[in-house]
Design a protein around this motif. Structure first.
Motif, PDB file in Angstrom:
ATOM      1  N   LYS A 112       0.844  -1.208   0.000  1.00 48.57           N
ATOM      2  CA  LYS A 112       0.000   0.000   0.000  1.00 48.57           C
ATOM      3  C   LYS A 112       0.874   1.251   0.000  1.00 48.57           C
ATOM      4  CE  LYS A 112      -3.637  -2.538  -0.043  1.00 48.57           C
ATOM      5  NZ  LYS A 112      -4.181  -2.843  -1.333  1.00 48.57           N
ATOM      6  N   ASN A 113       1.084   1.887   1.141  1.00 48.74           N
ATOM      7  CA  ASN A 113       1.896   3.117   1.148  1.00 48.74           C
ATOM      8  C   ASN A 113       3.246   2.925   1.830  1.00 48.74           C
ATOM      9  OD1 ASN A 113       1.074   2.920   3.803  1.00 48.74           O
ATOM     10  ND2 ASN A 113       0.577   5.094   4.003  1.00 48.74           N
ATOM     11  N   ARG A 114       3.634   1.699   2.135  1.00 51.27           N
ATOM     12  CA  ARG A 114       4.894   1.391   2.823  1.00 51.27           C
ATOM     13  C   ARG A 114       5.853   0.686   1.861  1.00 51.27           C
ATOM     14  NH1 ARG A 114       7.402   3.248   6.857  1.00 51.27           N
ATOM     15  NH2 ARG A 114       8.471   1.791   8.196  1.00 51.27           N
ATOM     16  N   VAL A 115       7.092   1.146   1.790  1.00 53.23           N
ATOM     17  CA  VAL A 115       8.080   0.577   0.875  1.00 53.23           C
ATOM     18  C   VAL A 115       9.314   0.104   1.651  1.00 53.23           C
ATOM     19  CG1 VAL A 115       9.218   2.792   0.370  1.00 53.23           C
ATOM     20  CG2 VAL A 115       9.345   0.936  -1.288  1.00 53.23           C
ATOM     21  N   VAL A 142      16.368  -0.170   3.706  1.00 49.94           N
ATOM     22  CA  VAL A 142      15.736   1.093   4.101  1.00 49.94           C
ATOM     23  C   VAL A 142      14.224   0.964   3.937  1.00 49.94           C
ATOM     24  CG1 VAL A 142      17.714   2.578   3.644  1.00 49.94           C
ATOM     25  CG2 VAL A 142      16.146   2.063   1.802  1.00 49.94           C
ATOM     26  N   GLU A 143      13.509   1.657   4.789  1.00 43.45           N
ATOM     27  CA  GLU A 143      12.049   1.644   4.764  1.00 43.45           C
ATOM     28  C   GLU A 143      11.537   3.065   4.703  1.00 43.45           C
ATOM     29  OE1 GLU A 143       9.946  -0.909   7.517  1.00 43.45           O
ATOM     30  OE2 GLU A 143      11.843  -1.889   8.025  1.00 43.45           O
ATOM     31  N   GLY A 144      10.352   3.208   4.146  1.00 41.29           N
ATOM     32  CA  GLY A 144       9.758   4.530   4.081  1.00 41.29           C
ATOM     33  C   GLY A 144       8.320   4.474   3.612  1.00 41.29           C
ATOM     34  N   HIS A 145       7.777   5.651   3.374  1.00 42.85           N
ATOM     35  CA  HIS A 145       6.423   5.800   2.855  1.00 42.85           C
ATOM     36  C   HIS A 145       6.513   6.263   1.411  1.00 42.85           C
ATOM     37  CE1 HIS A 145       4.436   5.228   6.708  1.00 42.85           C
ATOM     38  NE2 HIS A 145       5.408   5.949   7.251  1.00 42.85           N
ATOM     39  N   ILE A 146       5.477   5.961   0.653  1.00 42.43           N
ATOM     40  CA  ILE A 146       5.486   6.380  -0.748  1.00 42.43           C
ATOM     41  C   ILE A 146       4.501   7.518  -0.957  1.00 42.43           C
ATOM     42  CG2 ILE A 146       6.131   4.078  -1.516  1.00 42.43           C
ATOM     43  CD1 ILE A 146       3.252   3.875  -2.668  1.00 42.43           C
ATOM     44  N   SER A 147       4.763   8.276  -2.004  1.00 46.59           N
ATOM     45  CA  SER A 147       3.859   9.356  -2.399  1.00 46.59           C
ATOM     46  C   SER A 147       3.927   9.521  -3.909  1.00 46.59           C
ATOM     47  CB  SER A 147       4.250  10.662  -1.697  1.00 46.59           C
ATOM     48  OG  SER A 147       5.547  11.049  -2.095  1.00 46.59           O
ATOM     49  N   THR A 148       2.993  10.240  -4.449  1.00 47.79           N
ATOM     50  CA  THR A 148       2.922  10.585  -5.867  1.00 47.79           C
ATOM     51  C   THR A 148       3.088   9.353  -6.765  1.00 47.79           C
ATOM     52  OG1 THR A 148       4.065  12.618  -5.202  1.00 47.79           O
ATOM     53  CG2 THR A 148       3.650  12.314  -7.537  1.00 47.79           C
ATOM     54  N   VAL A 149       2.168   8.420  -6.645  1.00 46.89           N
ATOM     55  CA  VAL A 149       2.205   7.211  -7.471  1.00 46.89           C
ATOM     56  C   VAL A 149       1.597   7.515  -8.834  1.00 46.89           C
ATOM     57  CG1 VAL A 149       1.387   4.839  -7.694  1.00 46.89           C
ATOM     58  CG2 VAL A 149       2.035   5.725  -5.454  1.00 46.89           C
ATOM     59  N   VAL A 185      11.476   6.139  -7.560  1.00 48.38           N
ATOM     60  CA  VAL A 185      11.614   4.762  -8.040  1.00 48.38           C
ATOM     61  C   VAL A 185      10.749   4.613  -9.283  1.00 48.38           C
ATOM     62  CG1 VAL A 185      11.319   2.318  -7.494  1.00 48.38           C
ATOM     63  CG2 VAL A 185      12.018   3.921  -5.698  1.00 48.38           C
ATOM     64  N   GLU A 186      11.362   4.151 -10.364  1.00 46.70           N
ATOM     65  CA  GLU A 186      10.656   3.933 -11.629  1.00 46.70           C
ATOM     66  C   GLU A 186      10.722   2.457 -11.982  1.00 46.70           C
ATOM     67  OE1 GLU A 186      12.680   6.355 -14.478  1.00 46.70           O
ATOM     68  OE2 GLU A 186      12.011   8.230 -13.572  1.00 46.70           O
ATOM     69  N   LEU A 187       9.569   1.795 -11.997  1.00 46.33           N
ATOM     70  CA  LEU A 187       9.471   0.387 -12.388  1.00 46.33           C
ATOM     71  C   LEU A 187       8.861   0.302 -13.781  1.00 46.33           C
ATOM     72  CD1 LEU A 187       7.956  -0.983  -9.089  1.00 46.33           C
ATOM     73  CD2 LEU A 187      10.126  -1.695 -10.027  1.00 46.33           C
ATOM     74  N   TYR A 234       5.441   2.279 -13.602  1.00 51.60           N
ATOM     75  CA  TYR A 234       4.928   2.529 -12.261  1.00 51.60           C
ATOM     76  C   TYR A 234       5.979   3.352 -11.534  1.00 51.60           C
ATOM     77  CZ  TYR A 234       2.645   1.463  -7.800  1.00 51.60           C
ATOM     78  OH  TYR A 234       1.989   1.556  -6.596  1.00 51.60           O
ATOM     79  N   GLU A 235       5.643   4.593 -11.187  1.00 54.79           N
ATOM     80  CA  GLU A 235       6.601   5.501 -10.554  1.00 54.79           C
ATOM     81  C   GLU A 235       6.058   5.975  -9.206  1.00 54.79           C
ATOM     82  OE1 GLU A 235       7.057   8.734 -13.284  1.00 54.79           O
ATOM     83  OE2 GLU A 235       7.877   7.467 -14.859  1.00 54.79           O
ATOM     84  N   PHE A 236       6.968   6.137  -8.265  1.00 53.27           N
ATOM     85  CA  PHE A 236       6.587   6.696  -6.966  1.00 53.27           C
ATOM     86  C   PHE A 236       7.815   7.298  -6.301  1.00 53.27           C
ATOM     87  CE2 PHE A 236       7.673   2.261  -6.186  1.00 53.27           C
ATOM     88  CZ  PHE A 236       8.470   2.312  -5.055  1.00 53.27           C
TER      89      PHE A 236
END
Length: 186
Positions: free
Chosen positions: A86-89, A110-117, A142-144, A129-131
């Motif tokens: 969901k919003n955790r990477v 490293v862990e974090g939250h995502i934004s601007t998907v 990150v660009e997938l 898929y970018e975030f």
């Protein structure tokens, strides 16, 4: 007369060999075209990967890391991954070295939250898929890119504070079907 017959026979044999080679090449091309078409298993994996991207619940298993200078190395997909729930990477890189690294596996976690998907599919079927990932130890884009016929993908991690981007290749799987081993995070 004997010499001209010998030359004629050699020419005819050469034409025969050339025709045979051309026929074999055509058969090889037909076989390779057949092997380049996706089978039903590839299509199922692609559909599952696409659904996982849409749900923002997937693991990108990395099997190859490509550095800025073009040098690449094969790595274990169990300990090298990008996991999104969901919003955790979670981004983990672990090299097979005697040095234990920050995560205990020879690398970093490293862990974090995502934004601007952002998610879009182009005309050729590639899904992008970018975030942005922000957290302790990570601030990056990150660009997938999911390939159109199976679940293979590429990822680029672009840090916000330097130009040392990291390119990864691997595959995308739904989070509940993936097997990963997470090290100690920051």
């Amino acid at each position: 007369m004997k010499r001209s017959v010998t030359i004629l026979i050699c020419i005819l044999m050469g034409i025969g060999i050339a025709l045979q080679a051309h026929t074999n090449e055509s058969i090889t091309q037909r076989k390779s075209k057949k092997h380049n078409t996706p089978d039903s298993t590839d299509i199922k994996y692609h559909a599952k990967a696409l659904a996982a991207l849409k749900d923002s619940s997937f693991v990108f298993h990395t099997d190859r890391i490509i550095f800025n200078n073009g040098i690449s190395t094969s790595v274990s997909s169990v300990t090298n991954f990008i996991s999104l729930n969901k919003n955790r990477v979670v981004v983990q890189i672990a090299f097979d070295t005697p040095y234990i690294g920050y995560n205990g596996l020879g690398g970093i976690t490293v862990e974090g939250h995502i934004s601007t998907v952002k998610m879009r599919t182009d005309k050729k079927g590639f899904t992008r898929y970018e975030f942005y990932a922000n957290g302790t130890g990570i601030s990056a884009k990150v660009e997938l890119t999911l390939h159109p016929v199976n679940n293979t993908a590429t990822a680029i991690i672009i840090p916000n504070f330097n130009n040392k981007q990291l390119s990864l290749s691997g595959s995308i799987m739904p989070l509940d079907k993936a097997y990963i081993y997470k090290g100690t995070s920051f």
